[in-house]
Write a protein that holds these residues in place. Structure first.
Motif, short mmCIF file in Angstrom:
data_model
loop_
_atom_site.label_atom_id
_atom_site.label_comp_id
_atom_site.label_asym_id
_atom_site.label_seq_id
_atom_site.Cartn_x
_atom_site.Cartn_y
_atom_site.Cartn_z
N THR A 2 59.46 32.96 45.07
CA THR A 2 59.34 32.46 46.42
C THR A 2 57.91 32.63 46.91
O THR A 2 57.10 33.37 46.31
N LEU A 3 57.60 31.95 48.02
CA LEU A 3 56.26 32.06 48.57
C LEU A 3 55.94 33.48 48.98
O LEU A 3 54.82 33.96 48.79
N ARG A 4 56.93 34.20 49.52
CA ARG A 4 56.69 35.58 49.93
C ARG A 4 56.35 36.45 48.72
O ARG A 4 55.43 37.28 48.77
N VAL A 5 57.07 36.28 47.61
CA VAL A 5 56.80 37.07 46.41
C VAL A 5 55.43 36.72 45.85
O VAL A 5 54.65 37.60 45.45
N ARG A 6 55.09 35.42 45.82
CA ARG A 6 53.78 35.02 45.30
C ARG A 6 52.66 35.60 46.14
O ARG A 6 51.65 36.08 45.60
N LEU A 7 52.81 35.56 47.46
CA LEU A 7 51.78 36.12 48.33
C LEU A 7 51.66 37.62 48.14
O LEU A 7 50.56 38.17 48.11
N ALA A 8 52.81 38.32 48.02
CA ALA A 8 52.77 39.77 47.81
C ALA A 8 52.09 40.11 46.49
O ALA A 8 51.26 41.03 46.42
N VAL A 9 52.43 39.38 45.42
CA VAL A 9 51.82 39.65 44.11
C VAL A 9 50.33 39.37 44.14
O VAL A 9 49.52 40.16 43.64
N ALA A 10 49.93 38.25 44.75
CA ALA A 10 48.51 37.92 44.81
C ALA A 10 47.73 38.96 45.61
O ALA A 10 46.65 39.41 45.20
N THR A 11 48.27 39.38 46.74
CA THR A 11 47.59 40.39 47.55
C THR A 11 47.51 41.72 46.80
O THR A 11 46.47 42.39 46.80
N ALA A 12 48.62 42.11 46.17
CA ALA A 12 48.63 43.38 45.42
C ALA A 12 47.63 43.34 44.27
O ALA A 12 46.91 44.32 44.03
N LEU A 13 47.57 42.22 43.55
CA LEU A 13 46.61 42.12 42.45
C LEU A 13 45.17 42.21 42.96
O LEU A 13 44.32 42.87 42.34
N ALA A 14 44.89 41.56 44.07
CA ALA A 14 43.54 41.60 44.62
C ALA A 14 43.16 43.02 45.03
O ALA A 14 42.07 43.52 44.68
N VAL A 15 44.03 43.70 45.76
CA VAL A 15 43.73 45.05 46.21
C VAL A 15 43.66 46.01 45.03
O VAL A 15 42.79 46.88 44.96
#
Length: 472
Positions: A2-15
């Motif tokens: 889902t979009l929420r999971v993709r956004l969470a994964v992308a943010t977590a990977l960046a941080v």
């Protein structure tokens, strides 16, 4: 995902990438500084040894007579000063002793430094079974100086730093995961509200719901808020469209009920034709035909208005005046007892306009029929064609009657579908002609306005087709 999971994964990977990168950079800096400090101590020890040898030379020794061998050999203790030994370039000059003449390995690289074939360098070695750091630098008289310090303290500090930064990196990864979840949940909350609203509208069919409130709009103006406002604007348009559609259906059903009832009555009357006289049958047939034409015209008008747009016809360029003359001539045939006058302003006769002639004829016919119906017997219907604008870039057509005019309270509604004032309810018509005329005008990038004549001009009503563009 889902979009929420993709956004969470992308943010977590960046941080997490930033946290791990900072940890590695800090560890590399600390390791470099510790190793550099140890090498500075080795360089300082080599300088001290060189100065001591220089002092001995000034005391009477000859240059190049420094004996090879160990100068200081207590560096196996952690807090001891550096160990030093002198190695000649020629192995024949090595000290001859039953005990090992050197504390540290003498490699060919050390001989090359002594012979001047290689510059000073640092390397890793061992002393007394402990790790050590060694500096090999050229010395006097074809010899090399080896300076060694134990490095296990530095190595231990580096390992401790690595463990600490590894822990910090792991904590950063966990924090990144939490931040990614929080950002996705917080950032997508308006999107989730939008989705819920859309699903609610889909389920109920009621476009009354809205995404954003005025309080939320006043607090922030980000992209998601603008998306919600745009969606609310679309919902407003949808609600107006649905309301207009429902009103159109309601008004159409109300307007069609009377002629359909009359049609049914006349049809039933004709079905019992054997009981009617010839004159009665003729009157019923005439009324039935007239009512059929009225219903057919009303249905055609409803179909065109229900599209809420003009059909895509071929746009032509033509002179407008012959079209107006044709419409006036047709109106004279439809209303033989009504006088029509046509006045043409300067430059209007040659003006060419882009448009669909058949639709403009329909517009002008509706205006002329409306004027003749409400102004019959009270004076002529005046038609005026003029050029307007600073350079005559638009045309204006006005149709004025001398009837009772339009009441002030009726002016805002004269172009509404099925709207009929109290004075017009007894007259024939469906209330669709002016609505269709304005729709045709706007499809030609013009507008249709209604106004009352000036007091000195007398009673009546005036409809003005304005802003019709003139082709170059």
């Amino acid at each position: 995902m889902t979009l929420r999971v993709r956004l969470a994964v992308a943010t977590a990977l960046a941080v997490a990438t930033v946290a791990l990168g900072l940890s590695w950079a800090a560890f590399a800096v600390i390791r470099y500084e510790l190793t550099h400090q140890l090498e500075l101590e080795l360089t300082q020890a080599a300088t001290v040894a060189t100065q001591q040898q220089g002092a001995q030379q000034q005391g009477g020794q000859q240059l190049g007579n420094e004996p090879p061998g160990v100068l200081s050999g207590q560096c196996r203790y952690l807090a001891a000063p550096a160990c030093t030994q002198i190695v000649p370039a020629d192995p024949a000059r090595d000290p001859h002793s039953a005990v090992a003449p050197y504390l540290f390995p003498v490699t060919p690289a050390v001989r090359e430094v002594a012979a001047g074939q290689r510059g000073a360098y640092f390397s890793t070695t061992a002393v007394g079974g402990f790790p050590a750091r060694m500096l090999v630098t050229p010395f006097r008289g074809g010899t090399a100086l080896q300076v060694v310090l134990r490095s296990d303290g530095v190595d231990r500090a580096v390992r401790q730093s690595a463990a600490a930064f590894a822990g910090l990196g792991a904590a950063g990864v966990l924090a990144a995961g939490f931040l990614g979840w929080w950002v996705s949940r917080t950032g997508l909350r308006p999107v989730a509200r939008l989705t819920a609203t859309v699903e609610r509208i889909t389920a109920t069919g009621d476009p009354h719901h809205r995404i954003t409130s005025h309080a939320a709009t006043g607090r922030r103006r980000d992209e998601v808020t603008r998306l919600g406002e745009s969606f609310d604007t679309m919902l407003d348009a949808l609600e107006r469209s649905v309301t207009a559609q429902r009103r159109l259906v309601s008004d159409a059903s109300h307007e069609l009920r009377t002629p359909l009832t009359a049609l049914r009555t006349n049809a039933e009357l004709l079905a019992r034709g054997d009981r009617l006289t010839d004159a009665q049958r003729a009157r019923a047939a005439t009324a039935l035909g007239r009512q059929l034409r009225e219903v057919t015209g009303m249905v055609n008008d409803l179909v065109e208005l229900a599209r809420d747009e003009e059909p895509q016809a071929l746009v032509e360029r033509f002179r407008l005046l012959p079209l107006v003359e044709h419409a006036v001539t047709a109106a004279r045939g439809h209303w033989p007892g009504q006088e029509f006058t046509l006045t043409v302003g300067p430059g209007a006769a040659e003006a060419v306009v882009p448009g669909v002639p058949a639709r403009l004829v329909r517009l002008l016919g509706n205006l002329l029929d409306n004027a003749a119906k409400f102004g019959a017997g009270r004076g002529p219907v005046d038609v005026l064609v003029t050029r307007t604008g600073d350079r005559g870039e638009t045309l204006e057509v006005s149709v004025r009657d001398h009837g009772p005019g339009i009441a002030t309270e009726d002016l805002p509604y004269v172009f509404d579908r099925f709207y009929r004032s109290d004075t017009a309810r007894s007259l024939p018509g469906s209330g669709l002609g002016l609505a269709m005329a304005r729709q045709i005008a706007r499809a030609h990038n013009a507008d249709l306005l209604a106004r009352q004549p000036a007091p000195h001009e007398g009673p009546g009503a005036c409809f003005v087709l304005t802003g019709l563009p003139v082709a170059p």
